[in-house]
Design a protein around this motif. Structure first.
Motif, PDB file in Angstrom:
ATOM      1  N   ASN A 241       0.850  -1.195   0.000  1.00  0.00           N
ATOM      2  CA  ASN A 241       0.000   0.000   0.000  1.00  0.00           C
ATOM      3  C   ASN A 241       0.889   1.249   0.000  1.00  0.00           C
ATOM      4  O   ASN A 241       0.810   2.084   0.883  1.00  0.00           O
ATOM      5  CB  ASN A 241      -0.943  -0.006   1.219  1.00  0.00           C
ATOM      6  CG  ASN A 241      -2.072   0.987   1.059  1.00  0.00           C
ATOM      7  OD1 ASN A 241      -2.580   1.186  -0.056  1.00  0.00           O
ATOM      8  ND2 ASN A 241      -2.461   1.630   2.143  1.00  0.00           N
TER       9      ASN A 241
ATOM     10  N   ARG B 288       2.991   7.171  -1.403  1.00  0.00           N
ATOM     11  CA  ARG B 288       4.176   7.938  -0.990  1.00  0.00           C
ATOM     12  C   ARG B 288       4.347   9.181  -1.840  1.00  0.00           C
ATOM     13  O   ARG B 288       3.936   9.196  -2.995  1.00  0.00           O
ATOM     14  CB  ARG B 288       5.442   7.100  -1.208  1.00  0.00           C
ATOM     15  CG  ARG B 288       5.422   5.799  -0.494  1.00  0.00           C
ATOM     16  CD  ARG B 288       6.670   4.975  -0.772  1.00  0.00           C
ATOM     17  NE  ARG B 288       6.430   3.664  -0.200  1.00  0.00           N
ATOM     18  CZ  ARG B 288       6.471   2.505  -0.857  1.00  0.00           C
ATOM     19  NH1 ARG B 288       6.819   2.473  -2.126  1.00  0.00           N
ATOM     20  NH2 ARG B 288       6.179   1.383  -0.246  1.00  0.00           N
TER      21      ARG B 288
ATOM     22  N   MET C 119       2.508   6.322   3.368  1.00  0.00           N
ATOM     23  CA  MET C 119       1.336   5.875   4.132  1.00  0.00           C
ATOM     24  C   MET C 119       1.635   4.634   4.964  1.00  0.00           C
ATOM     25  O   MET C 119       1.053   4.443   6.021  1.00  0.00           O
ATOM     26  CB  MET C 119       0.162   5.627   3.171  1.00  0.00           C
ATOM     27  CG  MET C 119      -1.102   5.127   3.832  1.00  0.00           C
ATOM     28  SD  MET C 119      -1.833   6.326   5.019  1.00  0.00           S
ATOM     29  CE  MET C 119      -2.872   5.228   6.007  1.00  0.00           C
ATOM     30  N   GLU C 120       2.529   3.762   4.499  1.00  0.00           N
ATOM     31  CA  GLU C 120       2.834   2.558   5.283  1.00  0.00           C
ATOM     32  C   GLU C 120       3.564   2.896   6.588  1.00  0.00           C
ATOM     33  O   GLU C 120       3.653   2.065   7.481  1.00  0.00           O
ATOM     34  CB  GLU C 120       3.612   1.540   4.442  1.00  0.00           C
ATOM     35  CG  GLU C 120       2.738   0.934   3.328  1.00  0.00           C
ATOM     36  CD  GLU C 120       3.340  -0.311   2.698  1.00  0.00           C
ATOM     37  OE1 GLU C 120       3.640  -1.276   3.412  1.00  0.00           O
ATOM     38  OE2 GLU C 120       3.531  -0.320   1.460  1.00  0.00           O
ATOM     39  N   SER C 121       4.117   4.120   6.675  1.00  0.00           N
ATOM     40  CA  SER C 121       4.648   4.638   7.950  1.00  0.00           C
ATOM     41  C   SER C 121       3.966   5.975   8.198  1.00  0.00           C
ATOM     42  O   SER C 121       4.600   7.004   8.385  1.00  0.00           O
ATOM     43  CB  SER C 121       6.154   4.859   7.866  1.00  0.00           C
ATOM     44  OG  SER C 121       6.801   3.695   7.449  1.00  0.00           O
ATOM     45  N   MET C 122       2.648   5.937   8.189  1.00  0.00           N
ATOM     46  CA  MET C 122       1.847   7.155   8.093  1.00  0.00           C
ATOM     47  C   MET C 122       2.047   8.152   9.211  1.00  0.00           C
ATOM     48  O   MET C 122       1.710   9.318   9.071  1.00  0.00           O
ATOM     49  CB  MET C 122       0.363   6.790   7.979  1.00  0.00           C
ATOM     50  CG  MET C 122      -0.133   5.983   9.147  1.00  0.00           C
ATOM     51  SD  MET C 122      -1.942   5.772   9.135  1.00  0.00           S
ATOM     52  CE  MET C 122      -2.452   7.155  10.166  1.00  0.00           C
TER      53      MET C 122
END
Lengths: 384, 384, 384, 384
Positions: free
Chosen positions: C263, C266, C280-283
């Motif tokens: 997902n 970025r 977003m995966e490390s939002m």
């Protein structure tokens, strides 16, 4: 130079490459390489650009055309060579750790002092631009009062139980295992950046108790078909807690059994005003945190230390173009050249070497006594 | 539930949210919240969805419509509440650490055993999908024999010397500082993933020796205009070395003075076949290394544990859509619900709580004695 | 609410959870869920906490006890439901993209305007605290004049050629593939942070030309044993270049064929004074660079947006305790509640929806014409 | 060698250092350095170890003791020097891009072919061990069919509007800006790893329209006190979409206005079986993802390409000891030495140079025509 394996290669390259990047008043000339095996040393000298070779290191010391003796042999030979060199008035660069024992280290130290020669010890990691820059930040008070250093030096090259008993795994040649080989580097960085050690307590482990005897034993990698097994008498891993003289806490660990870590020389330092993090495998980067950054915008900055503000970086490439492991040696040797020109022993020198040795000895003693050991006591006891 | 500050919020939310994600035979009903301050507890109960409130926790224990007592009060009150609850036949979820002392912990343990109630302790970090998956990998032998665990739990919320003396900084309320508050979490993960502790030696430091008295003292943040200063009697930071029963080495550090680390609950475990790394601030990710990956293709894999293979992840969102801190509580409580349905005390329970307490006590003792302390001896001494 | 699959779950949860974290004057009541399959909708309503259910969405619109219609159905149904809802005076939250075509979007827009209802479109990623904070930085001029935005939205869930032809892969239901489903999110973030689009040119690819017919077709994952193959008529991947009205350059790519990216929403934005990066995966993290940071100390800061300075973060947990995907919906819905209380349509609303649709249409047109297309022309042409 | 600024330094160092690491049948001798300014070239020759110097490059071509001409001058001089060298039967290493225009490039290509000399072009980034290893993985089919390449080359060294108009910003000297200087590198990596380009469409921007005239104009950094302003006629940033011959999609961007990116040469490639990611600022690392890794254990592996399995790495240091920017040149030159020994022109050679030029020309044409341009047409049109 005496010795021509892994460190011999790193040092030879640095001497050759130094004049390209730096203008030093004194420039290295690769006069002679010494090693016991004629075939080996001849080939190495040729390959690495040494003008001559000797099969006995004592010959280097006798020669008048040699001013500096570089010792890159196994640790058990450092003392004899260094003392002989000092007594012959030769300047000295010695690989780390200084010696096997405090007693040897003390004699080496006495010899260089008495004979008034220039001396350095090769704690090369200080000389990455990131480390030099870290030192500058700390000296300027940018991190404030230091509370913490936590350092690991993690490798995994001997995890295979069939990996043979090379010299780096043999106490009488090397003194200790992970402790003297790699923790010693972390200790040097700690002394450089945080300060002197007050007391320590540690633990040491040997996970694989016996290994096949090595057939050939240079460098870091080796294979053995030997079925003869022998006890491993050095540590596979060591860890220790530290109280620094300035009150900071230290937590250190070195291991050759940390799978996935090829050369994980890493640390974090926290002070009242800021923190830094570093990893030798990304040696160009320094992560820096400032507590007085605007609220909401506080976070570790990832700085690539390749800019003119970063010591030594200017000599190399434009910003963002990284340098590597070998450049730590080149940088260190520019300091040595400067020392030779100006008549002083640049840090890290045998003073640093002996203090490092004291700490290693204190850690080993703490393992024996299962308690805290004052580093200073160590010295007193050993020096008698 | 008794208490309604930071942990009260986390637990309340979890009870509310649990039925949305999971189908449990037993479902939580938020019957009543207890707190001494009527205004405060009333508002909290309303806000967080509790059906009633009490100003004396003893009333919760008397009520027939309550089966489970959740204790989220400061540590010095755990023992009294838990013992009373157990004696009234109420099931118990207790925040960590279990108690202030081994003696308290032992009495709590005896109470739940004697009264045969279900009991859990809220070591919630086990319940991130990444940790559950790590456990699975280790149990399947994917990491081989474990050699190392190195864990840090780093925070920086009390670095300001003007930060007041809240209850988490007062020994008689909290027992210890960084040790019991955050190192206890690392210890729980270590026991969960690596195994039982054999012996420990540690150090504890209080960098700021006195602080202004707190005016209001709940939660993690606080301000004080007080000019009255009082001694800080708990540790700002603790570190300890561990020998696990299975021979692994452990190096642990917890600090509230590690600037730039807001909630740095991190560790690395190295085994003969593989390694893992984890960081709570990126709690969805698990880095995994396998020594038997093809040569040249070995390296830590960065796995986002949001897939159906990752325990608990399936209940939430598609792969790559992360969950957060609060979900560790929800997951833990599904286990509790299962335990209530099936009549057993899911791990971590008071057995884990007491073993954790033994380790905390052994570390504190090692600081006093400046030497290694056997965890088992700790128990023997304390249990007499 | 109409629909109850992936987005239905996300919306339902957000309505339920919102009052726990936020104090809104208007609070959501989960009155009724609509779906065609009685068994399915009944079970979903029960599971997710809806008070009643309907098998025809028109019933929701007829009911007096319902003020807000939330549309989480496939894209081809948005227009009909939204227009009917608006005409009945119901407020509307609609999933993105607004519609299949500009013509539909325009009719929806006209309906909400004419009937004066509150309207929002669910571009939820704006509502991560990191994005709200990025917006604040940009509005304060902290990045200076914007030069660049580069954004990717990368997924890999349909790479298996046997993955069936679910509704998200069928043009008549969904409008487009990666473009409308995920690039639309990047476009929304671009409009939010950088500004309006002037012109675009793009490309679209369908790597797997035909797939087995889906047997069941909800959600993101599906399996099919069908041997009946059917053409895929939407894009697997799209990319486009953008000239923003303010002169900035944009480079965008969305793909469902980017292996290893579950997902990967970025982007990076570069301005004359600073830059930001987000994933977003490390939002929870926002990387921020300031050109006026002291020379030698310039580097991206890694900021965990969990502090009181970060919008919405305060409602959740202490610094360093992360939130997840679902919280973007909760935050969005607090805005919706505020809009309902105060009588305005919070952004992103149908104005944003129609502008986003214009851009999607312009990209599709540029693919046909193989040249640049003015976004504004798009509107003129379509609006006639 | 002709020229002695940034690239001159990089090439000189590589020639000097190569024999230390590699055993080549042919070894470089640094015969003569040419430059117009006698003082400058003399000093440079001395510093960098050249045995002699010339103030006219034509002299190099006349000299019999010179076999190889290395061209590191500004782009507008490449054609004249290379053609003269080829006609004199000298072998050639030319910096990139090959020329200013397709017409020049074609003449250069014809010259080396007709005169049968060995030729290479210095796309050095191919020669990081990580890139060589990536090539091997792709050739072995480990990534399967390639779907995507997305590449950025981001710098920020001219963002200050007062930065002067150095030669790299002047069209008649350099041809284009970010496009030919840095996007050309990404294009080379794309051709190397993914394959030939079919068609392109692009955009180019000049954010700062005029700059102060440069006083001194070598290297990358410069200052100017000039108040004379002149138009900037090259691109500050370029972006383009690509359709590869094998059906893969490409998205490329190069900028000198991407603050915080000093030398951000990065890309990701996605194939049906795997993906790779790379960043020149961490050039030793390659991130690799395999779709057939066990479910639940899928994730990018971070591989440090310093092991014996990684091409060229073996010549340097043990695993985990990184190399830097300069080693890409050393590695490239070992290929050149091999070509000289064995009588062939190693890739990348003028064939690659001309194909790269075609692509640059097609991108520039697409900017003019505001549409897609076939790379092959480019050649046909230009070659008439």
């Amino acid at each position: 130079m005496v010795g021509y394996k892994f460190m011999g290669k790193a040092h030879s390259h640095a001497y050759r490459d130094l004049p390209f990047y730096f203008d030093c008043e004194t420039e290295p000339v690769l006069q002679a390489l010494a090693g016991r095996d004629e075939e080996g040393v001849k080939a190495a000298a040729e390959k690495m650009g040494w003008l001559s070779y000797e099969t006995d290191w004592r010959r280097l010391i006798e020669r008048d055309d040699i001013d500096l003796i570089d010792i890159v042999t196994p640790n058990n030979t450092h003392a004899e060579i260094a003392i002989a060199a000092a007594e012959a008035g030769k300047h000295i660069l010695c690989e780390k750790p200084l010696a096997l024992t405090m007693e040897q280290a003390q004699r080496m130290y006495n010899a260089v002092k008495k004979n008034n020669v220039i001396h350095m010890i090769c704690y090369n990691y200080r000389f990455s631009p990131a480390m030099q820059f870290a030192k500058k930040l700390i000296e300027e008070g940018r991190l404030g009062k230091i509370y913490h250093m936590r350092a690991t030096y993690l490798q995994d090259w001997i995890m295979d139980p069939k990996f043979p008993l090379v010299w780096r795994l043999t106490k009488e040649v090397t003194g200790s295992g992970a402790l003297g080989d790699i923790a010693a580097h972390s200790i040097d960085l700690a002394r450089y950046l945080v300060g002197e050690f007050d007391e320590v307590t540690g633990m040491m482990e040997t996970f694989i108790k016996e290994r096949p005897v090595a057939e050939v034993s240079g460098g870091l990698s080796a294979k053995s078909d030997s079925s003869v097994m022998k006890e491993v008498d050095v540590d596979d891993a060591s860890a220790f807690l530290v109280r620094f003289e300035n009150g900071a806490m230290g937590v250190f660990e070195a291991s050759r059994f940390a799978g996935g870590n090829r050369n994980g020389n890493r640390f974090e330092i926290n002070g009242s005003k800021g923190s830094i993090r570093w990893d030798m495998e990304s040696m160009n980067n320094l992560e820096v945190y400032f507590a007085d950054d605007e609220a909401g915008l506080q976070g570790y900055r990832n700085i690539t230390c390749t800019e003119e503000q970063h010591p030594f970086a200017d000599a190399y490439w434009p910003a963002g173009h990284i340098i590597g492991y070998e450049h730590t040696f080149i940088n260190l040797m520019t300091e040595l050249m400067k020392g030779l020109s100006e008549g002083y022993s640049p840090s890290p020198n045998f003073d640093d070497g002996i203090k490092n040795q004291e700490i290693l000895a204190a850690i080993e003693k703490s393992v024996e006594t299962r308690g805290w050991v004052k580093v200073e006591q160590m010295k007193l006891v050993e020096n008698v």
